[in-house]
Write a protein that holds these residues in place. Structure first.
Motif: not given
Length: 295
Positions: A71-79, A20-23
């Motif tokens: 849940v871990l993946v969606f937490e990063e999306a929310g961040r 996500l940092g890249r995209l």
């Protein structure tokens, strides 16, 4: 219950954060706000990375992981405030062709609201007569079904049990709450008033400490619900996560002062998204009724 992540889960979270940092970095976030449209190339890249097929069995072309990993993946999306009907498309993978690989955008009716209706290829639920409404979040365009008026319909837990979608939205709220905590602490360490950084003032310290308590409490509840899948725990987790996301964004604004309301700061975007997410998945009134009915 042991909430320490396994090595594989740590690697997953680290990998998603790097992806996500890249995209979708801050420049992309600002571009998405200005464009007002869903980036289809980003959607496909998320699909290629397995974002939507995460919980599909491997024999069906998925990654084969479980709800705790989702849940871990969606937490990063929310961040990072990743936009779009992420939860609906994720849940549709395996049943709607194209959802898993990101070639199709799926949305659904949620508490009388329909996010991203104009951008969706597939809509789950009857949206006859849905009308556009002004959304407080520029990254979440909304339609409302006639007659709902933003009110939650009478609910009985046996009729409409909490869903996985509510938990994934709660995970996004936790990620946002974590982000605004970091933003507040970083600003408090840099901003000076009366000859010292504002982080040295007791009132600011208390605000930041309270934010940390909120986010850790909400994260523990979300992770626990992901392990048990219990409907009541999901409802409680959604309540705590909504409170953390909204409360931390408000306190982050307080730490920033007037600066927080300007276009240069991202905290107001987190607050607006938190408001919208709190009305989706499982609004507070329905979650409270679910928890109360179990007592």
């Amino acid at each position: 219950m042991d909430f320490r992540l396994t090595e594989d889960q740590e690697a997953l979270r680290r990998g998603v954060r790097e992806l996500l940092g890249r995209l979708f970095d801050r420049e992309a976030l600002r571009g998405a706000v200005s464009a007002g449209r869903l980036d289809r190339s980003l959607w496909r890249e998320l699909g290629d990375a397995g974002f939507f097929s995460l919980c599909l069995p491997e024999e069906e072309g998925g990654v084969g992981l479980g709800l705790p990993e989702a849940v871990l993946v969606f937490e990063e999306a929310g961040r990072v405030l990743l936009p779009g009907p992420l939860v609906s498309t994720h849940l549709a993978a395996g049943s709607v062709p194209g959802a898993a690989d990101g070639s199709v955008v799926v949305t659904s009716v949620d508490e009388g609201l329909v996010p991203w209706l104009d951008e969706a290829d597939v809509v789950l639920g009857d949206v006859t007569g849905a009308v556009p409404v002004r959304s407080v979040d520029p990254l979440t365009p909304l339609h409302r079904l006639p007659g709902t008026g933003g009110r939650v319909h009478p609910f009985h837990p046996a009729d409409r049990p909490p869903t996985t979608g509510a938990l994934l939205l709660a995970a996004e709220q936790v990620g946002s709450a974590q982000a605004t905590t970091g933003m507040a602490v970083s600003y408090a360490r840099q901003r000076s008033q009366f000859g010292q950084v504002i982080g040295g003032f007791q009132a600011v310290k208390h605000l930041c400490a309270g934010m940390l308590v909120r986010v850790e409490l909400a994260r523990a509840a979300v992770w626990a619900a992901a392990v048990t899948g219990d409907p009541v725990e999901i409802a409680g987790a959604k309540l705590l996560a909504d409170d953390a996301a909204v409360g931390n964004a408000r306190d982050c604004l307080q730490v920033h002062g007037g600066m927080g309301f300007t276009w240069e700061a991202d905290v107001h975007l987190h607050l607006k998204r938190a408001w919208v997410r709190a009305e989706l998945g499982m609004a507070a009134a329905r979650a409270e009724e679910t928890v109360a009915a179990s007592l």
